[in-house]
Design a protein around this motif. Sequence first.
Motif, PDB file in Angstrom:
ATOM      1  N   SER A 157       0.831  -1.169   0.071  1.00  0.00           N
ATOM      2  CA  SER A 157      -0.002  -0.086   0.065  1.00  0.00           C
ATOM      3  C   SER A 157       0.785   1.246   0.057  1.00  0.00           C
ATOM      4  O   SER A 157       0.578   2.183  -0.666  1.00  0.00           O
ATOM      5  CB  SER A 157      -0.788   0.074   1.252  1.00  0.00           C
ATOM      6  OG  SER A 157      -1.830   1.224   1.129  1.00  0.00           O
ATOM      7  N   TRP A 158       1.937   1.216   0.793  1.00  0.00           N
ATOM      8  CA  TRP A 158       2.647   2.490   0.890  1.00  0.00           C
ATOM      9  C   TRP A 158       3.704   2.679  -0.316  1.00  0.00           C
ATOM     10  O   TRP A 158       3.795   3.959  -0.925  1.00  0.00           O
ATOM     11  CB  TRP A 158       3.873   2.211   1.948  1.00  0.00           C
ATOM     12  CG  TRP A 158       3.383   2.429   3.408  1.00  0.00           C
ATOM     13  CD1 TRP A 158       2.092   2.833   3.761  1.00  0.00           C
ATOM     14  CD2 TRP A 158       4.138   1.921   4.532  1.00  0.00           C
ATOM     15  NE1 TRP A 158       1.919   2.780   4.922  1.00  0.00           N
ATOM     16  CE2 TRP A 158       2.945   2.178   5.728  1.00  0.00           C
ATOM     17  CE3 TRP A 158       5.056   1.495   4.806  1.00  0.00           C
ATOM     18  CZ2 TRP A 158       3.458   1.996   7.011  1.00  0.00           C
ATOM     19  CZ3 TRP A 158       5.585   1.241   6.307  1.00  0.00           C
ATOM     20  CH2 TRP A 158       4.496   1.521   7.203  1.00  0.00           C
ATOM     21  N   LYS A 159       3.839   1.509  -1.167  1.00  0.00           N
ATOM     22  CA  LYS A 159       4.555   1.507  -2.430  1.00  0.00           C
ATOM     23  C   LYS A 159       3.594   2.459  -3.506  1.00  0.00           C
ATOM     24  O   LYS A 159       4.018   3.246  -4.206  1.00  0.00           O
ATOM     25  CB  LYS A 159       4.900   0.147  -3.108  1.00  0.00           C
ATOM     26  CG  LYS A 159       6.202  -0.218  -2.357  1.00  0.00           C
ATOM     27  CD  LYS A 159       6.747  -1.798  -2.869  1.00  0.00           C
ATOM     28  CE  LYS A 159       7.777  -2.279  -2.073  1.00  0.00           C
ATOM     29  NZ  LYS A 159       8.115  -3.692  -2.816  1.00  0.00           N
ATOM     30  N   THR A 160       2.241   1.798  -3.418  1.00  0.00           N
ATOM     31  CA  THR A 160       1.359   2.304  -4.214  1.00  0.00           C
ATOM     32  C   THR A 160       1.046   3.899  -3.903  1.00  0.00           C
ATOM     33  O   THR A 160       0.986   4.728  -4.972  1.00  0.00           O
ATOM     34  CB  THR A 160       0.050   1.849  -4.207  1.00  0.00           C
ATOM     35  OG1 THR A 160       0.220   0.242  -4.466  1.00  0.00           O
ATOM     36  CG2 THR A 160      -0.994   2.178  -5.067  1.00  0.00           C
ATOM     37  N   ASN A 161       1.013   4.289  -2.770  1.00  0.00           N
ATOM     38  CA  ASN A 161       0.993   5.670  -2.549  1.00  0.00           C
ATOM     39  C   ASN A 161       2.024   6.321  -2.819  1.00  0.00           C
ATOM     40  O   ASN A 161       2.006   7.641  -3.194  1.00  0.00           O
ATOM     41  CB  ASN A 161       0.759   5.614  -0.894  1.00  0.00           C
ATOM     42  CG  ASN A 161      -0.610   5.168  -0.454  1.00  0.00           C
ATOM     43  OD1 ASN A 161      -1.703   5.016  -1.180  1.00  0.00           O
ATOM     44  ND2 ASN A 161      -0.801   4.870   0.890  1.00  0.00           N
ATOM     45  N   LEU A 162       3.371   5.902  -2.756  1.00  0.00           N
ATOM     46  CA  LEU A 162       4.512   6.361  -3.062  1.00  0.00           C
ATOM     47  C   LEU A 162       4.488   6.781  -4.370  1.00  0.00           C
ATOM     48  O   LEU A 162       4.896   7.998  -5.020  1.00  0.00           O
ATOM     49  CB  LEU A 162       5.719   5.602  -2.716  1.00  0.00           C
ATOM     50  CG  LEU A 162       6.274   5.720  -1.193  1.00  0.00           C
ATOM     51  CD1 LEU A 162       7.155   4.999  -0.877  1.00  0.00           C
ATOM     52  CD2 LEU A 162       6.501   7.287  -0.756  1.00  0.00           C
ATOM     53  N   LYS A 163       3.917   5.797  -5.208  1.00  0.00           N
ATOM     54  CA  LYS A 163       3.887   6.253  -6.849  1.00  0.00           C
ATOM     55  C   LYS A 163       2.949   7.275  -7.252  1.00  0.00           C
ATOM     56  O   LYS A 163       3.290   8.165  -7.845  1.00  0.00           O
ATOM     57  CB  LYS A 163       3.413   4.789  -7.302  1.00  0.00           C
ATOM     58  CG  LYS A 163       4.384   3.709  -7.509  1.00  0.00           C
ATOM     59  CD  LYS A 163       3.884   2.455  -8.086  1.00  0.00           C
ATOM     60  CE  LYS A 163       5.153   1.373  -8.092  1.00  0.00           C
ATOM     61  NZ  LYS A 163       4.439   0.087  -8.714  1.00  0.00           N
ATOM     62  N   LYS A 172       1.798  13.043  -8.512  1.00  0.00           N
ATOM     63  CA  LYS A 172       1.376  14.395  -8.083  1.00  0.00           C
ATOM     64  C   LYS A 172       2.584  15.268  -8.073  1.00  0.00           C
ATOM     65  O   LYS A 172       2.471  16.177  -8.367  1.00  0.00           O
ATOM     66  CB  LYS A 172       0.726  14.073  -6.630  1.00  0.00           C
ATOM     67  CG  LYS A 172      -0.659  13.323  -6.833  1.00  0.00           C
ATOM     68  CD  LYS A 172      -1.557  14.311  -7.592  1.00  0.00           C
ATOM     69  CE  LYS A 172      -3.086  13.424  -7.617  1.00  0.00           C
ATOM     70  NZ  LYS A 172      -4.079  14.527  -8.346  1.00  0.00           N
ATOM     71  N   GLU A 173       3.723  14.847  -7.376  1.00  0.00           N
ATOM     72  CA  GLU A 173       4.672  15.680  -7.208  1.00  0.00           C
ATOM     73  C   GLU A 173       5.232  16.212  -8.637  1.00  0.00           C
ATOM     74  O   GLU A 173       5.371  17.316  -8.701  1.00  0.00           O
ATOM     75  CB  GLU A 173       5.942  15.142  -6.704  1.00  0.00           C
ATOM     76  CG  GLU A 173       7.108  15.984  -6.464  1.00  0.00           C
ATOM     77  CD  GLU A 173       8.234  15.074  -5.671  1.00  0.00           C
ATOM     78  OE1 GLU A 173       9.596  15.788  -5.394  1.00  0.00           O
ATOM     79  OE2 GLU A 173       8.369  13.770  -5.680  1.00  0.00           O
ATOM     80  N   GLN A 215       3.275  22.412 -12.881  1.00  0.00           N
ATOM     81  CA  GLN A 215       2.386  23.565 -12.693  1.00  0.00           C
ATOM     82  C   GLN A 215       2.984  24.660 -12.033  1.00  0.00           C
ATOM     83  O   GLN A 215       2.699  25.784 -12.735  1.00  0.00           O
ATOM     84  CB  GLN A 215       0.914  23.070 -11.788  1.00  0.00           C
ATOM     85  CG  GLN A 215       0.110  22.061 -12.333  1.00  0.00           C
ATOM     86  CD  GLN A 215      -0.906  21.671 -11.181  1.00  0.00           C
ATOM     87  OE1 GLN A 215      -0.824  22.324 -10.151  1.00  0.00           O
ATOM     88  NE2 GLN A 215      -2.108  20.984 -11.920  1.00  0.00           N
ATOM     89  N   CYS A 216       3.696  24.323 -11.255  1.00  0.00           N
ATOM     90  CA  CYS A 216       4.722  25.450 -10.835  1.00  0.00           C
ATOM     91  C   CYS A 216       5.372  26.201 -11.897  1.00  0.00           C
ATOM     92  O   CYS A 216       5.612  27.475 -11.797  1.00  0.00           O
ATOM     93  CB  CYS A 216       5.636  25.067  -9.684  1.00  0.00           C
ATOM     94  SG  CYS A 216       6.692  26.310  -9.038  1.00  0.00           S
ATOM     95  N   VAL A 217       5.898  25.357 -12.748  1.00  0.00           N
ATOM     96  CA  VAL A 217       6.916  26.025 -14.120  1.00  0.00           C
ATOM     97  C   VAL A 217       6.050  26.749 -14.603  1.00  0.00           C
ATOM     98  O   VAL A 217       6.246  27.973 -15.305  1.00  0.00           O
ATOM     99  CB  VAL A 217       7.408  24.623 -14.728  1.00  0.00           C
ATOM    100  CG1 VAL A 217       8.024  25.237 -15.945  1.00  0.00           C
ATOM    101  CG2 VAL A 217       8.515  24.084 -13.709  1.00  0.00           C
ATOM    102  N   ASN A 218       4.689  26.049 -14.895  1.00  0.00           N
ATOM    103  CA  ASN A 218       3.893  26.908 -15.816  1.00  0.00           C
ATOM    104  C   ASN A 218       3.318  28.325 -15.094  1.00  0.00           C
ATOM    105  O   ASN A 218       3.407  29.516 -15.856  1.00  0.00           O
ATOM    106  CB  ASN A 218       2.594  25.988 -16.076  1.00  0.00           C
ATOM    107  CG  ASN A 218       2.845  24.942 -16.766  1.00  0.00           C
ATOM    108  OD1 ASN A 218       3.944  24.768 -17.584  1.00  0.00           O
ATOM    109  ND2 ASN A 218       2.000  23.813 -16.881  1.00  0.00           N
ATOM    110  N   TYR A 219       3.166  28.059 -13.887  1.00  0.00           N
ATOM    111  CA  TYR A 219       2.621  29.680 -13.096  1.00  0.00           C
ATOM    112  C   TYR A 219       3.911  30.590 -13.139  1.00  0.00           C
ATOM    113  O   TYR A 219       3.786  31.609 -13.416  1.00  0.00           O
ATOM    114  CB  TYR A 219       2.309  28.934 -11.456  1.00  0.00           C
ATOM    115  CG  TYR A 219       1.026  28.388 -11.767  1.00  0.00           C
ATOM    116  CD1 TYR A 219       0.125  28.367 -12.593  1.00  0.00           C
ATOM    117  CD2 TYR A 219       1.081  27.632 -10.506  1.00  0.00           C
ATOM    118  CE1 TYR A 219      -1.206  27.738 -12.652  1.00  0.00           C
ATOM    119  CE2 TYR A 219      -0.373  26.848 -10.313  1.00  0.00           C
ATOM    120  CZ  TYR A 219      -1.288  26.886 -11.469  1.00  0.00           C
ATOM    121  OH  TYR A 219      -2.613  26.108 -11.222  1.00  0.00           O
TER     122      TYR A 219
END
Length: 280
Positions: free
Chosen positions: A177-183, A188-189, A195-199
């Motif tokens: 489960s942690w591996k899935t969440n990390l992926k 998301k990161e 998005q930060c680059v676009n902004y």
Amino acid sequence: MSEKEAMSEVKEWLAKTFEAAGKSVPEFEYTPRSVSHLHHLMTLSKAKDEAARLVARDFRLKASEYRSQAARIREILENVGLAQESLPSNVVTSAQVLANVANLLNIRDTEMSSFLVAMGDISLRKTGVEEKRAEVNKESKRLLDYTRKAIARLTYLKRTLAQLEDEVAPCEAQMESWKTNLKVMALKENQYLQQCVNYKAVLNHAGYTPEVSHRVLVEMAEHRKELEKKTKPILDTLRSYQDLPPDKTLAALAIEDKKRQYADAEKYLEDVLQSALATS
């Protein structure tokens, strides 16, 4: 010594040795290595045989001396009337016991001092043995205590191992489960970074600089409101001028008309006030 001479000596030695045992020499291949090994054994065997012959000759010489000494002592005892045949049986038995004790104590004579020295030596050895036995018992108790502690620790480790084995499956599921969440978090990161680059690109395009902060924007908005308050009457006046005709003469007539309308309005207001005062 050459290899040929060594082989000849080895063959002769093997023949004599097996002949003495009543057997024939077994067939085998004479190689340099086997000949060297057998020659070494032959040398050791001859040296040990020679040492055994010397020891046997010494023992035979001592036995002959002991027999001669025994015959002389027997002759002396017979001359003084102390032959074994003439002694009572209890004296012979006591003498044999005394001799056995002397042999047991490893002393050469039956004098009291020799027995005392032998008994003292035995007492010392007994004391040493008792001390060693006490040390061994102490060490045994210590090892037994260590063994008990080791068994208790082993039992605890086995119980811990069993618990860990039972927790392996839930931990593996949690790890998956942690591996899935990390992926998901990694995706998301990457998304947030993009998005930060676009902004940042949008802000750069809009001319944003680090000096433009929220406080500065609020101050600029308040300043804008103040300007709007100050410029609103001027704008209203200017808008009223938009209704004037473009011709100068017509504009002057329009202005005069406005003045007349303003005077009529003031007169109307004054009449209203007068009538209101008269009524009151």
